[in-house]
Structures are given as C-alpha cells and as structure tokens.
Design an enzyme around this catalytic site. Structure first.
Site, PDB file in Angstrom:
ATOM      1  N   VAL A 124     -42.886  12.397 -98.276  1.00 23.38           N
ATOM      2  CA  VAL A 124     -43.782  11.290 -97.954  1.00 23.38           C
ATOM      3  C   VAL A 124     -44.569  11.581 -96.672  1.00 23.38           C
ATOM      4  CG1 VAL A 124     -42.459   9.524 -99.174  1.00 23.38           C
ATOM      5  CG2 VAL A 124     -41.882  10.042 -96.809  1.00 23.38           C
ATOM      6  N   GLU A 183     -36.975  16.503-106.350  1.00 26.01           N
ATOM      7  CA  GLU A 183     -35.805  15.686-105.978  1.00 26.01           C
ATOM      8  C   GLU A 183     -35.791  14.443-106.881  1.00 26.01           C
ATOM      9  OE1 GLU A 183     -36.513  14.228-102.025  1.00 26.01           O
ATOM     10  OE2 GLU A 183     -34.481  13.427-101.770  1.00 26.01           O
ATOM     11  N   CYS A 201     -35.820  18.378 -99.881  1.00 27.85           N
ATOM     12  CA  CYS A 201     -36.824  17.624 -99.116  1.00 27.85           C
ATOM     13  C   CYS A 201     -36.620  17.673 -97.613  1.00 27.85           C
ATOM     14  CB  CYS A 201     -36.892  16.189 -99.642  1.00 27.85           C
ATOM     15  SG  CYS A 201     -38.505  15.437 -99.304  1.00 27.85           S
ATOM     16  N   LYS A 224     -27.454  16.922-100.563  1.00 24.09           N
ATOM     17  CA  LYS A 224     -28.382  16.900 -99.418  1.00 24.09           C
ATOM     18  C   LYS A 224     -27.657  16.602 -98.098  1.00 24.09           C
ATOM     19  CE  LYS A 224     -32.920  14.795 -98.362  1.00 24.09           C
ATOM     20  NZ  LYS A 224     -33.902  13.803 -98.891  1.00 24.09           N
TER      21      LYS A 224
END
Ligand code: ACM
Length: 262
Positions: free
Chosen positions: A168, A38, A141, A108
């Site tokens: 993350v 990404e 993601c 997204k």
C-alpha cells in the site's frame, strides 16, 4: 530458468473467483517459478480476527489444492499467500508448492498495521527451499522494510527471493533494487491491485509487481492499476557469484565484528 508473477485484483472473500482470476491470467503459460500475491485468495482488509479466522486453512485446504493443481498445469513451483491455521493461531503465510506437494510455509515475521490484530507473528525459523535446482527464500510484503530479512535469506543461500505482497506504500520497488544488488540475489515481488474499503480502512494496492535482477536491474515492471503477468528467463548462476569485482565479495567483505544488530 523462467520466473514470473501474476498480479491480480482479488475480490474480498470471493475465494473461488480469485482462483479463477489466477487461472484466467495464466492461461496455458508454463514456467519454472511463479509467485502470486500475499493473501491472493481471500483479500486483505479484515474487520475482525473472527473474520480472518473464518478464512484460515491448513496446508490441506482448498488453497493448497488449488496451488498444487496450478503447479501441475504450469510445470512450475508456485509461491502464494494464504491465512494459515495452526491450533489457536492464524498466520499471514505463504506456501510453496510443487506439482504434488506443499513443500512448506513461511509465516510473515513483520506484520503491518492492523495485521497485528488478526495474525500471530511468524514463529518458524527461516528456511530455503530447493525448486528446480535453485534455492528459493520467501518473505512477505512489509518484510522488505527490514533489510535484515533479505540479508538473512541471502546468507542462508537464497538465489531467488519470492516476495508475495499487498503493498500500500510506494517505496518497496525501488528498495528491492538495492536489496538485490547488495546481496546479489534475484527477487520476484508479486503485488496486487485494486481498492478495499472495509471498516475504517481504505486501501489502494499499488501494483507494480517487479522482477529484480541480482545486479539491481529491473527485468520486469507491471502496471500500477491493471492485472498483469510476466515472465523472464534468468541465469541463476549469476546469484551464486558474490564477487562484485576482483577485490570485493559482498558476503565475505562484511565486518561482522563491528556491527551491532541488537
Ligand atoms: C503489507 O505488508 N501487506 C503492507
């Protein structure tokens, strides 16, 4: 079919250097489908909408040109993230390119955390792309957090899910095993590594890019803290057979009349 990922360590705002990193890692590698992370060219941790806007591009911009060149050199169809500009809106998008054109973009749908301050949420219907005689769906993601997303791509016919990421949190890789197993679809999660401290945010990206098989098996797993590339050979026919055994078909056995998806 040879599919793979490039796990990079983007430097925020250093687009040319970030392109070079991808080229250096790939060297003379050839393949059929290559997934990049990404926002691989810009970095992730913006501090204002204006800053993100300043790095936004159309599908005729430098990221598209770079990816088209890379597709030509590698012989692969390539999926990679970028900031997509469309009128007054910017999107956290990924484009899919072959050696002479941009086949399309995915915007997204599920924005994570402060992405909601910078980007507009995706506004286009999901679409499956034909790549080297296989059907490729795209998600980005945090989309993994919503099982409806992967299922929708599978129902639309995706045989491989291309999954550019800047993860993350540490949960996605395990979840992808289940996503792939219950849909009998392959997936390539291409994550980044490194740390970005900008404004109030301090993100460490978790690496661990992964190629997951139609039966939930992990075919490739990258280190958590080093740039890495890997490719595996797959037989995409395995994703076309939705029978789990003689009696169970993972798509036909659904009892949609009992589900409430609202
Ligand atoms: C993310 O969706 N980049 C965490």
């Amino acid at each position: 079919m040879k599919i793979g990922y490039v796990q990079t360590s983007p430097i925020f705002g250093e687009i040319t250097q970030n392109f070079e990193q991808v080229e250096d890692l790939l060297g003379n590698t050839k393949g059929d489908l290559i997934i990049l992370p990404e926002l691989f060219a810009t970095g992730y941790t913006f501090i204002s909408k204006e800053e993100a806007e300043s790095m936004a591009e159309t599908t005729e911009g430098k990221t598209a040109n770079f990816l088209i060149g890379l597709a030509e050199k590698t012989g692969a169809v390539i999926v990679g993230g970028f900031i997509e500009k469309d009128g007054n809106h910017i999107f956290n998008s990924s484009m899919i390119v072959s050696d002479n054109e941009v086949l399309g973009t995915y915007r997204k749908l599920h924005l994570y955390y402060k992405e909601k301050l910078w980007f507009s949420p995706g506004n286009k219907p999901l679409k499956i792309y034909e790549a080297k005689k296989t059907k490729v769906g795209i998600m980005i993601c945090f989309d993994w957090f919503f099982p409806e997303m992967f299922r929708s791509l599978a129902l639309l016919g995706a045989e491989i899910v291309a999954h550019p990421a800047n993860l993350v949190l540490p949960y996605c890789q395990k979840a992808m095993e289940t996503r792939c197993l219950i849909n009998r679809v392959f997936a390539v999660t291409s994550n980044r590594i490194g740390n970005e401290v900008r404004g109030d945010d301090n993100f460490t990206f978790t690496g661990g890019s992964q190629i997951t098989s139609y039966n939930g098996e992990v075919l490739s797993s990258a280190p958590k803290d080093k740039p890495h590339i890997d490719f595996v050979e797959i037989d995409v026919n395995q994703a076309r057979d939705k029978n789990l055994n003689k009696y169970n078909n993972v798509i036909r056995d659904r009892r949609t009349e009992f589900y409430s998806l609202e």
